[in-house]
Motif scaffolding. Structure first.
Motif, mmCIF file in Angstrom:
data_model
loop_
_atom_site.group_PDB
_atom_site.id
_atom_site.type_symbol
_atom_site.label_atom_id
_atom_site.label_comp_id
_atom_site.label_asym_id
_atom_site.label_seq_id
_atom_site.Cartn_x
_atom_site.Cartn_y
_atom_site.Cartn_z
ATOM 1 N N GLY A 166 0.795 -1.218 0.000
ATOM 2 C CA GLY A 166 0.000 0.000 0.000
ATOM 3 C C GLY A 166 0.822 1.259 0.000
ATOM 4 O O GLY A 166 0.283 2.367 -0.024
ATOM 5 N N VAL A 167 2.162 1.128 0.026
ATOM 6 C CA VAL A 167 3.078 2.269 0.042
ATOM 7 C C VAL A 167 3.616 2.479 -1.367
ATOM 8 O O VAL A 167 4.096 1.525 -2.008
ATOM 9 C CB VAL A 167 4.239 2.034 1.025
ATOM 10 N N ALA A 168 3.537 3.708 -1.857
ATOM 11 C CA ALA A 168 4.055 4.007 -3.192
ATOM 12 C C ALA A 168 5.569 3.859 -3.217
ATOM 13 O O ALA A 168 6.254 4.200 -2.252
ATOM 14 C CB ALA A 168 3.659 5.409 -3.601
ATOM 15 N N ALA A 169 6.098 3.366 -4.342
ATOM 16 C CA ALA A 169 7.542 3.140 -4.456
ATOM 17 C C ALA A 169 8.305 4.419 -4.761
ATOM 18 O O ALA A 169 9.534 4.484 -4.596
ATOM 19 C CB ALA A 169 7.826 2.097 -5.537
ATOM 20 N N ILE A 170 7.621 5.439 -5.256
ATOM 21 C CA ILE A 170 8.251 6.749 -5.472
ATOM 22 C C ILE A 170 7.322 7.801 -4.888
ATOM 23 O O ILE A 170 6.105 7.774 -5.127
ATOM 24 C CB ILE A 170 8.521 6.987 -6.976
ATOM 25 N N TRP A 171 7.861 8.696 -4.072
ATOM 26 C CA TRP A 171 7.013 9.676 -3.368
ATOM 27 C C TRP A 171 7.749 11.021 -3.300
ATOM 28 O O TRP A 171 8.619 11.236 -2.483
ATOM 29 C CB TRP A 171 6.687 9.175 -1.969
ATOM 30 N N LEU A 184 8.819 -0.517 6.276
ATOM 31 C CA LEU A 184 9.944 0.320 6.711
ATOM 32 C C LEU A 184 10.899 0.607 5.561
ATOM 33 O O LEU A 184 11.262 1.764 5.311
ATOM 34 C CB LEU A 184 10.694 -0.372 7.847
ATOM 35 N N SER A 185 11.306 -0.432 4.807
ATOM 36 C CA SER A 185 12.271 -0.228 3.725
ATOM 37 C C SER A 185 11.667 0.544 2.562
ATOM 38 O O SER A 185 12.289 1.450 1.998
ATOM 39 C CB SER A 185 12.806 -1.586 3.247
ATOM 40 N N THR A 186 10.433 0.169 2.196
ATOM 41 C CA THR A 186 9.798 0.847 1.050
ATOM 42 C C THR A 186 9.527 2.311 1.364
ATOM 43 O O THR A 186 9.783 3.206 0.544
ATOM 44 C CB THR A 186 8.484 0.137 0.689
ATOM 45 N N TRP A 187 9.001 2.584 2.558
ATOM 46 C CA TRP A 187 8.692 3.970 2.945
ATOM 47 C C TRP A 187 9.963 4.817 2.997
ATOM 48 O O TRP A 187 10.005 5.914 2.432
ATOM 49 C CB TRP A 187 7.992 3.961 4.303
ATOM 50 N N PHE A 188 10.972 4.324 3.699
ATOM 51 C CA PHE A 188 12.195 5.122 3.840
ATOM 52 C C PHE A 188 12.843 5.390 2.483
ATOM 53 O O PHE A 188 13.293 6.497 2.200
ATOM 54 C CB PHE A 188 13.189 4.412 4.759
ATOM 55 N N TYR A 189 12.881 4.353 1.625
ATOM 56 C CA TYR A 189 13.514 4.538 0.322
ATOM 57 C C TYR A 189 12.724 5.524 -0.530
ATOM 58 O O TYR A 189 13.280 6.459 -1.112
ATOM 59 C CB TYR A 189 13.608 3.187 -0.380
ATOM 60 N N ALA A 190 11.405 5.307 -0.600
ATOM 61 C CA ALA A 190 10.577 6.160 -1.463
ATOM 62 C C ALA A 190 10.523 7.594 -0.955
ATOM 63 O O ALA A 190 10.696 8.559 -1.708
ATOM 64 C CB ALA A 190 9.168 5.577 -1.563
ATOM 65 N N HIS A 191 10.279 7.746 0.336
ATOM 66 C CA HIS A 191 10.139 9.095 0.892
ATOM 67 C C HIS A 191 11.492 9.793 1.017
ATOM 68 O O HIS A 191 11.596 10.995 0.741
ATOM 69 C CB HIS A 191 9.451 9.010 2.262
ATOM 70 N N GLY A 192 12.518 9.062 1.464
ATOM 71 C CA GLY A 192 13.830 9.690 1.636
ATOM 72 C C GLY A 192 14.416 10.167 0.326
ATOM 73 O O GLY A 192 14.837 11.328 0.195
ATOM 74 N N LEU A 193 14.426 9.277 -0.694
ATOM 75 C CA LEU A 193 15.001 9.671 -1.975
ATOM 76 C C LEU A 193 14.125 10.694 -2.690
ATOM 77 O O LEU A 193 14.617 11.630 -3.329
ATOM 78 C CB LEU A 193 15.204 8.432 -2.852
ATOM 79 N N GLY A 194 12.795 10.531 -2.555
ATOM 80 C CA GLY A 194 11.898 11.510 -3.168
ATOM 81 C C GLY A 194 12.059 12.890 -2.557
ATOM 82 O O GLY A 194 12.083 13.910 -3.253
ATOM 83 N N MET A 195 12.151 12.923 -1.210
ATOM 84 C CA MET A 195 12.370 14.197 -0.521
ATOM 85 C C MET A 195 13.723 14.799 -0.905
ATOM 86 O O MET A 195 13.838 16.016 -1.116
ATOM 87 C CB MET A 195 12.301 13.986 0.986
ATOM 88 N N ALA A 196 14.756 13.954 -0.995
ATOM 89 C CA ALA A 196 16.095 14.452 -1.329
ATOM 90 C C ALA A 196 16.147 15.050 -2.726
ATOM 91 O O ALA A 196 16.933 15.963 -2.990
ATOM 92 C CB ALA A 196 17.114 13.317 -1.212
ATOM 93 N N ILE A 197 15.307 14.546 -3.635
ATOM 94 C CA ILE A 197 15.282 15.098 -4.993
ATOM 95 C C ILE A 197 14.378 16.326 -5.057
ATOM 96 O O ILE A 197 14.742 17.373 -5.587
ATOM 97 C CB ILE A 197 14.810 14.022 -5.991
#
Length: 689
Positions: free
Chosen positions: A35-40, A151-164
């Motif tokens: 239910g978590v998007a892979a890119i955010w 945990l992994s999907t959220w952090f990856y999607a949100h962290g990298l999306g926020m960083a960009i």
């Protein structure tokens, strides 16, 4: 200056639309099994709105975005509880990121360097997304989702999306952050179109690894459009690449990747491309900023230098004018006083009164000389003229000068010499005597009873002698806390308006400057009420023989010369004629430069005393015309005699063709020495011819 309402409105609408599009894009294309998007990218947009907008704009926008996020989730099939939890976590993450960003990067949030971008990512994005990942994983476990997967999907999607998204939007929206990216709109439009076309080509599924073309395109945009251009290009790349990649099952390598793998791969590519281009753009912008700073500081330094030169020139002109104005009346006071003191038919009372006038005039002349000497030292115009002297003889001659002042106060003037004090050394005896006279005169001035003692020690080491002069007195002494500032200009131990002893406060500063100019050092040991000990040491090269000075002043009548005296001031002409007659000279008078040229041509004079500042024709022009006459006038000794004794004027006199210069007020012995030297040279030259 705060943004205008119209700009706030445009920015609010733009960020809200971008947030909505990003939410729909991420949920529609990259929503996985958890239910978590892979890119955010949405939270980066929301955090940017908190940083860029004032509260009265950001709060309504945040509420609207919350509702849109919740509604989009429900529309795409999220249960009510999860649909509400996601917006709450998103807004908490965005707000925490914005709050931490202000703490880490300051209120202005200007990303003008890679260091600031790194602080934004490390101290704002990473902590906020990490915390939200943990909370999201805990919350979604209540709905049967896997903690590790969320945990992994959220952090990856949100962290990298926020960083960009967050740095890109800050750079795009805050155009004042980096101002050195401006290009003409056709060039900007062309580069962005090239970037869009390159993004489409890069992610078209063919066998060749076309994504490599992204890097030269991003580098080109970084060079031409700087950080803001790199941010715009990164957002274009993110939009195009994710749409193309997530819509196909095949990769460039032919392998079949899952949705999560493709999403992470494209985010990695976007992130690496963006931060590589951003680093390049910020380095170029920083270089440009340093060049502007260097140019600005260079302009400031040049302006300061010009002001300093102008101030120095103004100071020199002021000192020259003041010197001239003070020395002109002093010329008459001191000159006529000396003439009258040589008369033997004056009553004792008159002679005593003349002596008082002479002392007062000498004191005033010392003040003027101190100011001029210090000005010369500050401008580096003092030059040493060393010659062979005997230290003992020089010290004794100096003591003889101050002996009368000590006698009048009833002081015991003592002298002691140790070591090889009769060994000749090379020194500027005039400057050395100036230092000694200043120290001895101060000792006598500040001592009411007791003694003043001069000790001279000479130690030979190799081909040089170390000379140490020590002046000891039993005077008032100097408090320890005041002793350190005595060698500074305009400083005195007693600086109150009621001090008993006068002076400019420059004497010791001049002593220090002259001592250091000769490679020595100077200091003092003193205590209030117990007298003072001033000392200085100088290393002097040894000399073979002593240069013998002229032995005293010749008797009146010995000069026997015909002298042309040129001066526009009638009192100065009268004084000059009196002194020259006293020295045994026949005097021819001229009151301006034109008369001087005619007299030099027709009167057959042996020497010319030329004033410099005169009406109709000054002394410099007159000298040039006399030299131009040729014959005997070409070698005739011409001595400048002026109240302007600044080095610049002396240099101009020599350049105009004069042989030497003497200052006003006229001092009979000094004038006699100059006249005797040049007359002797002229006679020797005539005899040789």
């Amino acid at each position: 200056m705060p943004p205008k309402p119209s700009r706030n409105l445009i920015l609010t609408v733009s960020l809200t639309l971008a947030f909505t599009a990003s939410v729909l894009f991420s949920l529609g294309l990259s929503k996985g099994e958890t239910g978590v998007a892979a890119i955010w990218l949405s939270n980066g947009i929301l955090a940017a709105s908190f940083l860029l907008l004032p509260w009265r704009w950001s709060v309504p926008a945040a509420v609207l975005c919350f509702l849109l996020n919740w509604g989009a989730g429900l529309l795409l099939g999220n249960p009510m509880g999860i649909g509400f939890a996601f917006p709450v976590l998103n807004f908490a993450e965005a707000f925490a990121t914005a709050w931490l960003a202000r703490k880490a990067c300051g209120q202005t949030m200007r990303l003008t360097s890679l260091k600031r971008v790194a602080k934004l990512l490390l101290f704002a994005v990473v902590p906020a997304t990490a915390a939200s990942s943990v909370v999201a994983a805990d919350v979604l476990t209540l709905f049967g989702r896997s903690f590790d997967s969320v945990l992994s999907t959220w952090f990856y999607a949100h962290g990298l999306g926020m960083a960009i998204a967050l740095p890109a939007i800050l750079l795009i929206a805050r155009s004042d952050a980096v101002r050195d990216f401006h290009r003409d709109w056709p060039e900007q439009f062309g580069l962005y179109c090239l970037m869009a076309a390159g993004s489409v080509l890069a992610f078209t599924p063919v066998r060749f690894p076309t994504p490599i073309i992204i890097f030269p395109l991003m580098t080109l945009i970084a060079f031409r459009l700087r950080p803001r251009g790199a941010a715009v290009a990164a957002m274009m790349l993110a939009s195009v690449s994710t749409s193309l990649v997530l819509g196909t099952q095949e990769t460039h390598t032919g392998a079949t990747w899952t949705l999560l793998q493709k999403t992470r791969g494209v985010q990695f590519l976007i992130g690496i491309s963006f931060f590589t281009a951003l680093a390049t753009a910020l380095a170029i912008a920083d270089q440009k900023r340093l060049k502007r700073l260097w140019a600005s500081r260079t302009r400031v330094a040049r302006a300061a230098q010009a002001r300093a030169v102008a101030a120095g020139r103004a100071k020199s002109e002021f000192l020259a004018n003041m010197s001239h104005e003070i020395r002109t009346p002093m010329n008459s006071i001191i000159g006529f006083t000396e003439v009258l003191m040589k008369r033997g038919d004056l009553p004792e009372a008159a002679h005593r009164q003349l002596t008082l006038i002479d002392r007062a005039g000498s004191s005033l002349l010392n003040v003027v000389n101190d100011v001029l000497d210090f000005s010369k030292m500050e401008s580096g115009e003092v030059e040493l003229s060393p010659r062979a002297i005997e230290p003992r003889a020089m010290a004794q001659e100096t003591l003889a000068i101050v002996a009368e002042a000590a006698r009048r106060k009833g002081l015991d003037l003592q002298f002691a010499a140790n070591g090889e004090v009769d060994r000749p050394v090379m020194m500027d005896d005039l400057r050395l005597r100036q230092i000694l006279l200043n120290l001895l005169s101060n000792a006598i001035k500040f001592t009411e009873r007791g003694r003043v003692r001069l000790d001279l020690d000479a130690t030979v080491a190799g081909d040089a002698a170390i000379l140490r002069f020590v002046v000891t007195d039993t005077g008032i002494g100097i408090p320890t806390e005041q002793a350190t500032r005595l060698f500074k200009r305009f400083s005195q131990a007693d600086a109150t308006v009621t001090r008993e002893h006068g002076g400019t406060g420059l004497g010791l500063a001049i002593c220090k400057g002259l001592t250091e100019l000769m490679g020595g050092r100077i200091g003092l040991d003193s205590a209030e009420g117990f007298g003072s000990v001033f000392w200085f040491e100088i290393d002097a090269p040894l000399a073979e023989t002593v240069t013998q000075p002229a032995s005293g002043m010749r008797k009146i009548g010995d000069l026997g010369a015909r002298v042309l005296l040129v001066d526009d001031h009638p009192v100065n002409r009268e004084l000059g004629a009196t002194v020259l007659t006293l020295l045994g000279c026949e005097v021819v008078l001229a009151e301006n430069g034109e008369d001087a040229v005619a007299a030099a041509r027709d009167s057959g004079v042996d020497l010319i005393l030329m004033d410099v500042h005169m009406p109709r024709m000054d002394g410099l022009e007159a000298t040039r015309l006399i030299r131009a006459l040729g014959g005997r006038c070409a070698t005739l000794p011409i001595i400048a005699m002026s109240a302007d004794v600044m080095p610049e004027m002396e240099a101009r006199c020599l350049k105009a063709g004069m042989n030497d210069a003497v200052g006003k007020p006229i001092q009979i012995e000094a004038l006699h020495g100059v006249l005797a030297r040049w007359l002797d040279e002229a006679r020797a030259r005539d005899n040789a011819a």
